[in-house]
Design a protein around this motif. Structure first.
Motif, PDB file in Angstrom:
ATOM      1  N   VAL A  34      19.328  10.083  39.395  1.00 25.13           N
ATOM      2  CA  VAL A  34      20.190   9.652  40.500  1.00 25.13           C
ATOM      3  C   VAL A  34      20.512  10.788  41.470  1.00 25.13           C
ATOM      4  CG1 VAL A  34      22.478   8.749  41.074  1.00 25.13           C
ATOM      5  CG2 VAL A  34      21.094   7.616  39.344  1.00 25.13           C
ATOM      6  N   PRO A  35      20.921  11.964  41.011  1.00 26.70           N
ATOM      7  CA  PRO A  35      21.187  13.029  41.990  1.00 26.70           C
ATOM      8  C   PRO A  35      19.965  13.396  42.822  1.00 26.70           C
ATOM      9  CG  PRO A  35      22.101  13.609  39.848  1.00 26.70           C
ATOM     10  CD  PRO A  35      21.283  12.369  39.654  1.00 26.70           C
ATOM     11  N   TRP A  36      18.790  13.336  42.212  1.00 32.49           N
ATOM     12  CA  TRP A  36      17.569  13.653  42.952  1.00 32.49           C
ATOM     13  C   TRP A  36      17.276  12.591  44.009  1.00 32.49           C
ATOM     14  CZ3 TRP A  36      15.871  18.368  42.712  1.00 32.49           C
ATOM     15  CH2 TRP A  36      16.136  19.135  41.574  1.00 32.49           C
ATOM     16  N   PHE A  37      17.452  11.315  43.643  1.00 34.69           N
ATOM     17  CA  PHE A  37      17.229  10.256  44.631  1.00 34.69           C
ATOM     18  C   PHE A  37      18.298  10.293  45.717  1.00 34.69           C
ATOM     19  CE2 PHE A  37      14.737   8.089  41.188  1.00 34.69           C
ATOM     20  CZ  PHE A  37      13.514   8.185  41.829  1.00 34.69           C
ATOM     21  N   ASP A  38      19.545  10.622  45.340  1.00 37.53           N
ATOM     22  CA  ASP A  38      20.601  10.779  46.357  1.00 37.53           C
ATOM     23  C   ASP A  38      20.203  11.856  47.364  1.00 37.53           C
ATOM     24  OD1 ASP A  38      22.448   8.815  45.598  1.00 37.53           O
ATOM     25  OD2 ASP A  38      23.479  10.159  44.206  1.00 37.53           O
TER      26      ASP A  38
ATOM     27  N   VAL B 193      17.310  10.558  49.668  1.00 37.83           N
ATOM     28  CA  VAL B 193      17.677   9.644  50.753  1.00 37.83           C
ATOM     29  C   VAL B 193      18.481  10.353  51.837  1.00 37.83           C
ATOM     30  CG1 VAL B 193      17.494   7.547  49.357  1.00 37.83           C
ATOM     31  CG2 VAL B 193      19.706   8.679  49.571  1.00 37.83           C
ATOM     32  N   ARG B 194      19.135  11.449  51.484  1.00 36.64           N
ATOM     33  CA  ARG B 194      19.806  12.245  52.521  1.00 36.64           C
ATOM     34  C   ARG B 194      18.784  12.963  53.392  1.00 36.64           C
ATOM     35  NH1 ARG B 194      23.421  13.195  48.398  1.00 36.64           N
ATOM     36  NH2 ARG B 194      22.554  15.225  47.895  1.00 36.64           N
ATOM     37  N   VAL B 195      17.716  13.441  52.766  1.00 33.21           N
ATOM     38  CA  VAL B 195      16.665  14.155  53.501  1.00 33.21           C
ATOM     39  C   VAL B 195      15.812  13.187  54.315  1.00 33.21           C
ATOM     40  CG1 VAL B 195      14.555  15.524  53.230  1.00 33.21           C
ATOM     41  CG2 VAL B 195      16.585  16.089  51.899  1.00 33.21           C
TER      42      VAL B 195
ATOM     43  N   ASP C 291      13.875   3.146  44.737  1.00 35.65           N
ATOM     44  CA  ASP C 291      13.933   3.931  43.499  1.00 35.65           C
ATOM     45  C   ASP C 291      15.369   4.292  43.132  1.00 35.65           C
ATOM     46  OD1 ASP C 291      11.171   3.799  43.269  1.00 35.65           O
ATOM     47  OD2 ASP C 291      10.847   5.763  44.180  1.00 35.65           O
ATOM     48  N   LEU C 292      16.192   4.608  44.116  1.00 37.52           N
ATOM     49  CA  LEU C 292      17.610   4.889  43.857  1.00 37.52           C
ATOM     50  C   LEU C 292      18.284   3.655  43.276  1.00 37.52           C
ATOM     51  CD1 LEU C 292      20.130   6.698  44.028  1.00 37.52           C
ATOM     52  CD2 LEU C 292      20.384   5.931  46.413  1.00 37.52           C
ATOM     53  N   GLY C 293      17.978   2.489  43.830  1.00 34.20           N
ATOM     54  CA  GLY C 293      18.542   1.252  43.302  1.00 34.20           C
ATOM     55  C   GLY C 293      18.145   1.015  41.855  1.00 34.20           C
TER      56      GLY C 293
END
Length: 106
Positions: free
Chosen positions: A4-8, A11-13, A23-25
């Motif tokens: 989750v932190p990596w996907f967060d 999506v910010r980048v 993938d975050l979902g």
């Protein structure tokens, strides 16, 4: 849980990448199910690192719904994202919204 932190961060980048929102979902759905199983199990006491954000299963499901919503906003023809959004909304007991998402998936 570690994803989750990596996907967060991803999506910010790159907030315009629907696959990353998808993938975050998925990651939040998995955390929700882990939290739910841990809460229901008498044999497996809940570990703090099972839910690092402290969101609980409903919190992760709401975050998953937001992520899938972002994915379908960017790629309206993605039936997989619509179907996952519907499934999450069913788990959240948002049945009208779930039915609308399933209509979009078709």
């Amino acid at each position: 849980a570690d994803a989750v932190p990596w996907f967060d961060a991803a999506v910010r980048v790159a907030p315009h990448a629907p696959a990353t929102w998808f993938d975050l979902g998925v990651a939040h759905v998995r955390l929700a199910h882990l939290a739910s199983r841990a809460a229901a199990s008498d044999d497996a006491p809940r570990q703090e690192d099972d839910d690092p954000a402290g969101a609980g299963d409903a919190g992760h499901l709401r975050r998953a719904a937001r992520a899938f919503s972002r994915a379908v906003a960017q790629e309206p023809g993605d039936a997989d994202s619509w179907t996952n959004l519907a499934a999450v909304r069913i788990e959240l007991r948002e049945l009208r919204s779930a039915a609308a998402a399933l209509d979009e998936a078709l």
